[in-house]
Motif scaffolding. Sequence first.
Motif, PDB file in Angstrom:
ATOM      1  N   UNK A   8      41.930  26.665  55.104  1.00 44.19           N
ATOM      2  CA  UNK A   8      40.467  26.569  54.829  1.00 44.19           C
ATOM      3  C   UNK A   8      39.762  27.898  54.768  1.00 44.19           C
ATOM      4  N   UNK A   9      40.100  28.821  55.336  1.00 42.44           N
ATOM      5  CA  UNK A   9      39.593  30.013  55.126  1.00 42.44           C
ATOM      6  C   UNK A   9      39.518  30.586  53.723  1.00 42.44           C
ATOM      7  N   UNK A  10      40.996  30.533  53.318  1.00 41.48           N
ATOM      8  CA  UNK A  10      41.306  31.004  51.818  1.00 41.48           C
ATOM      9  C   UNK A  10      40.381  30.017  50.746  1.00 41.48           C
ATOM     10  N   UNK A  11      40.274  28.852  51.318  1.00 44.66           N
ATOM     11  CA  UNK A  11      39.666  27.880  50.443  1.00 44.66           C
ATOM     12  C   UNK A  11      38.154  28.520  50.378  1.00 44.66           C
ATOM     13  N   UNK A  12      37.483  28.890  51.450  1.00 43.69           N
ATOM     14  CA  UNK A  12      36.188  29.184  51.559  1.00 43.69           C
ATOM     15  C   UNK A  12      35.978  30.505  50.885  1.00 43.69           C
ATOM     16  N   UNK A  13      36.952  31.445  50.690  1.00 43.43           N
ATOM     17  CA  UNK A  13      36.888  32.621  49.959  1.00 43.43           C
ATOM     18  C   UNK A  13      37.000  32.264  48.411  1.00 43.43           C
ATOM     19  N   UNK A  14      37.756  31.348  48.447  1.00 44.12           N
ATOM     20  CA  UNK A  14      37.782  30.783  46.716  1.00 44.12           C
ATOM     21  C   UNK A  14      36.464  30.159  46.195  1.00 44.12           C
ATOM     22  N   UNK A  15      35.627  29.689  47.188  1.00 47.55           N
ATOM     23  CA  UNK A  15      34.451  29.069  46.771  1.00 47.55           C
ATOM     24  C   UNK A  15      33.430  30.034  46.745  1.00 47.55           C
ATOM     25  N   UNK A  16      33.596  31.167  47.349  1.00 47.61           N
ATOM     26  CA  UNK A  16      32.553  32.149  47.343  1.00 47.61           C
ATOM     27  C   UNK A  16      32.847  33.006  45.956  1.00 47.61           C
ATOM     28  N   UNK A  17      34.101  33.220  45.660  1.00 48.44           N
ATOM     29  CA  UNK A  17      34.623  33.724  44.508  1.00 48.44           C
ATOM     30  C   UNK A  17      34.021  33.289  43.403  1.00 48.44           C
ATOM     31  N   UNK A  18      34.094  31.921  43.447  1.00 44.33           N
ATOM     32  CA  UNK A  18      33.528  30.904  42.076  1.00 44.33           C
ATOM     33  C   UNK A  18      32.106  31.359  42.070  1.00 44.33           C
ATOM     34  N   UNK A  19      31.348  31.296  43.216  1.00 44.34           N
ATOM     35  CA  UNK A  19      29.850  31.428  43.263  1.00 44.34           C
ATOM     36  C   UNK A  19      29.566  32.930  42.775  1.00 44.34           C
ATOM     37  N   UNK A  20      30.271  33.798  43.185  1.00 45.93           N
ATOM     38  CA  UNK A  20      29.939  35.281  42.698  1.00 45.93           C
ATOM     39  C   UNK A  20      30.398  35.619  41.273  1.00 45.93           C
TER      40      UNK A  20
ATOM     41  N   UNK B  89      41.058  33.959  37.331  1.00 40.07           N
ATOM     42  CA  UNK B  89      39.799  34.494  37.819  1.00 40.07           C
ATOM     43  C   UNK B  89      40.108  35.103  38.973  1.00 40.07           C
ATOM     44  N   UNK B  90      41.318  35.193  39.424  1.00 42.85           N
ATOM     45  CA  UNK B  90      41.623  35.730  40.754  1.00 42.85           C
ATOM     46  C   UNK B  90      41.375  37.171  41.091  1.00 42.85           C
ATOM     47  N   UNK B  91      41.648  37.730  39.952  1.00 45.51           N
ATOM     48  CA  UNK B  91      41.727  39.219  39.974  1.00 45.51           C
ATOM     49  C   UNK B  91      40.463  39.875  39.334  1.00 45.51           C
ATOM     50  N   UNK B  92      39.586  39.149  38.941  1.00 46.70           N
ATOM     51  CA  UNK B  92      38.335  39.338  38.190  1.00 46.70           C
ATOM     52  C   UNK B  92      37.350  40.172  39.259  1.00 46.70           C
ATOM     53  N   UNK B  93      36.950  41.277  38.810  1.00 45.94           N
ATOM     54  CA  UNK B  93      35.939  41.952  39.795  1.00 45.94           C
ATOM     55  C   UNK B  93      34.849  41.197  40.329  1.00 45.94           C
ATOM     56  N   UNK B  94      34.448  41.203  41.509  1.00 50.83           N
ATOM     57  CA  UNK B  94      33.414  40.124  42.024  1.00 50.83           C
ATOM     58  C   UNK B  94      32.032  41.075  42.004  1.00 50.83           C
TER      59      UNK B  94
ATOM     60  N   UNK C 288      33.246  47.091  49.382  1.00 49.67           N
ATOM     61  CA  UNK C 288      34.141  47.357  50.381  1.00 49.67           C
ATOM     62  C   UNK C 288      35.015  46.018  50.865  1.00 49.67           C
ATOM     63  N   UNK C 289      34.041  44.896  51.115  1.00 54.81           N
ATOM     64  CA  UNK C 289      34.403  43.795  51.709  1.00 54.81           C
ATOM     65  C   UNK C 289      35.157  42.936  50.563  1.00 54.81           C
ATOM     66  N   UNK C 290      35.067  42.801  49.356  1.00 56.32           N
ATOM     67  CA  UNK C 290      35.741  42.259  48.261  1.00 56.32           C
ATOM     68  C   UNK C 290      36.990  42.862  48.446  1.00 56.32           C
ATOM     69  N   UNK C 291      37.271  44.234  48.408  1.00 54.72           N
ATOM     70  CA  UNK C 291      38.425  45.015  48.455  1.00 54.72           C
ATOM     71  C   UNK C 291      39.222  44.579  49.567  1.00 54.72           C
ATOM     72  N   UNK C 292      38.760  44.356  50.702  1.00 59.29           N
ATOM     73  CA  UNK C 292      39.467  44.018  51.875  1.00 59.29           C
ATOM     74  C   UNK C 292      39.945  42.679  51.810  1.00 59.29           C
TER      75      UNK C 292
ATOM     76  N   UNK D 133      30.453  38.062  56.508  1.00 59.07           N
ATOM     77  CA  UNK D 133      29.654  39.222  55.913  1.00 59.07           C
ATOM     78  C   UNK D 133      29.321  39.176  54.526  1.00 59.07           C
ATOM     79  N   UNK D 134      30.302  38.596  53.823  1.00 60.25           N
ATOM     80  CA  UNK D 134      30.327  38.419  52.315  1.00 60.25           C
ATOM     81  C   UNK D 134      29.309  37.373  51.977  1.00 60.25           C
ATOM     82  N   UNK D 135      29.279  36.188  52.691  1.00 63.60           N
ATOM     83  CA  UNK D 135      28.392  35.066  52.579  1.00 63.60           C
ATOM     84  C   UNK D 135      26.916  35.616  52.855  1.00 63.60           C
ATOM     85  N   UNK D 136      27.008  36.516  54.025  1.00 65.94           N
ATOM     86  CA  UNK D 136      25.401  36.905  54.305  1.00 65.94           C
ATOM     87  C   UNK D 136      24.768  37.749  53.253  1.00 65.94           C
ATOM     88  N   UNK D 137      25.674  38.891  52.615  1.00 64.63           N
ATOM     89  CA  UNK D 137      25.243  39.630  51.421  1.00 64.63           C
ATOM     90  C   UNK D 137      24.762  38.672  50.395  1.00 64.63           C
TER      91      UNK D 137
END
Length: 596
Positions: free
Chosen positions: A279-291, A301-306, A442-446, A590-594
């Motif tokens: 579920x954490x990875x899925x949450x990150x995928x949703x964030x990626x979609x949004x960004x 789209x998985x390696x596209x710069x966010x 930094x956060x997207x890199x991590x 932290x990414x979601x906050x930003x």
Amino acid sequence: MEQLLKRSEVAEENKWNVEDLVGGQKAWDQTYAELQQEVKKMAEFEGKLDNAKSVKECFALEDDISLKTERLYVYAHLHHDEDTANPTYQALSQKAKKMSVQIGEALSFVTPEILSLPDDKLDAFIADPELAAYKFTLTEMKREKAHILTKNEEALLAQVGNLSQAPQTIFGMLNNADIKFPKIKNEEGKEVELTHGNYIQFLESSNREVRERAFKAVYATYAKQKNTIAATLNANVNKNMFYSNVRKYPSVLEMSLYGDNIPKEVYSNLIDTIHESLPLLHRYMNLRKKLLGVDELHMYDLFAPLVDEYKMDITYDEAKKTVSEGLKPLGQDYLKSLQEGYDNKWIDVYENENKRTGAYSWGAYGTHPFVLLNHKDNLNSMFTLAHEMGHALHSYYSDNTLPYRDAQYTIFLAEVASTTNEALLMDYLLKKSTDPKEKMYLLTYYADQFRTTVFRQTMFAEFEKLIHERAEQGEALTPQALSEIYYDLNVKYHGKGMAVDKDIEMEWARIPHFYNSFYVYKYATGFSAATSFSKQILEEGQPAVDRYLGFLKSGGSDYSINILKKAGVDMSSPQPIREAMSVFENVIEQLEQLTK
């Protein structure tokens, strides 16, 4: 493009000092001559390793020969890597390679001869105070004994060795030499030939059409070769099954884990714990979609710069200072050793003409480690410095604490210290960053490191487990079966919120690691152990630092799992992976906050 310097033009302070290993070419030749004599002495022990005195003397000579060989070998190869076109060092590294093989053959009788002794004799050796320095070596030999065959059978298996390389060699030739990708249109609309080298660059393009074109072209090319590549992968699985049957292992997986004495639970725990964390990875995928601002997130789209590339110009001197600051939680002793590496020419810093690409840490027991870099003034290079110095200091602490036999740590442990350094540096950079853009970068890199090193490698590890289990149950691994297993895993890992393109079902065909079976899980366990260590160090302070330094000083003096357990990371339980996942969750928050 600025002109690369020739090796002779590189400033002395930016070069390592390889002479620290042997003391120059003259000393190299002298040691080489000594070795030839010592190897002859080795033959005198053959047929006599049935008493503690002989075994002790034989091991002592074997250590002396191995250590000298190692120094000569590393010396030749480090010089060769500085300038691969230099004929002197091309010749020397070839000479060192030949010598290494010849010496390996001369020492090869030792283990089989000791193993041919009855168990009670071996137990007596293990308990003998005279052989106390070799207790772990002898214990290991006895553990291996159950899977060692008779002398004639072993000789036969050694001959099969060349055949067993075939699947990997054939795949390598097909993948690196024969497979040709089509031309595709790049960002400027120019036709460019797609290659292994530029494929990832295309996937990192901010132009979505370019990403999609590259993605579809690569997998369409592999799909045309699917029967051949499936046959090659099948041959590799059959080879593994042959060895596991002949050597009497319950399964290929257990055979692969046996060398490092890793319990099967470590492998299954990793997969199970990552499943519970999907579920954490899925949450990150949703964030990626949004960004990315897309209606549907696709595999391309998985390696596209966010975020826009955040230019961080970091000179080598700044990188050294920042890495030292980031590693402060490890305490004064560690920082002092790090500084010693900076000041005493352990590191070869910049690219020069014909220098080997990439980065590594290497060395020989009894001298300091050496680090090869090709430093560019950017964030990536700073992390590379932290990473390679992690390896270097792991070796440095182990070598300075332990005798030669026990100092060498296993591959299972190898990535832990390097990645712990990266995690501590990342924590430091995130805490001190005040610029939202920099923080986002930094956060997207991590976050992507978690995605690629933990989730993706675990998915690979699960694929290997499933295909071997099917083959062991007598099922055929057709191209369709391989693609189906692989596609289903992608759907499971990436989640419902993502459009998992059908093309991805062919990705199994381009992963070279599948020919080095059951290896990739070590990336995920290493990263998890390191993240767990860094979390403990940051939260607990000194007690955790002491345990961690104990880990660095343990080399290969015990089984990997035990060494980690003593230091507070029990890889046979889900705990370290859960701790790593809590760090990942924090990064996502932290990414979601930003992005609110």
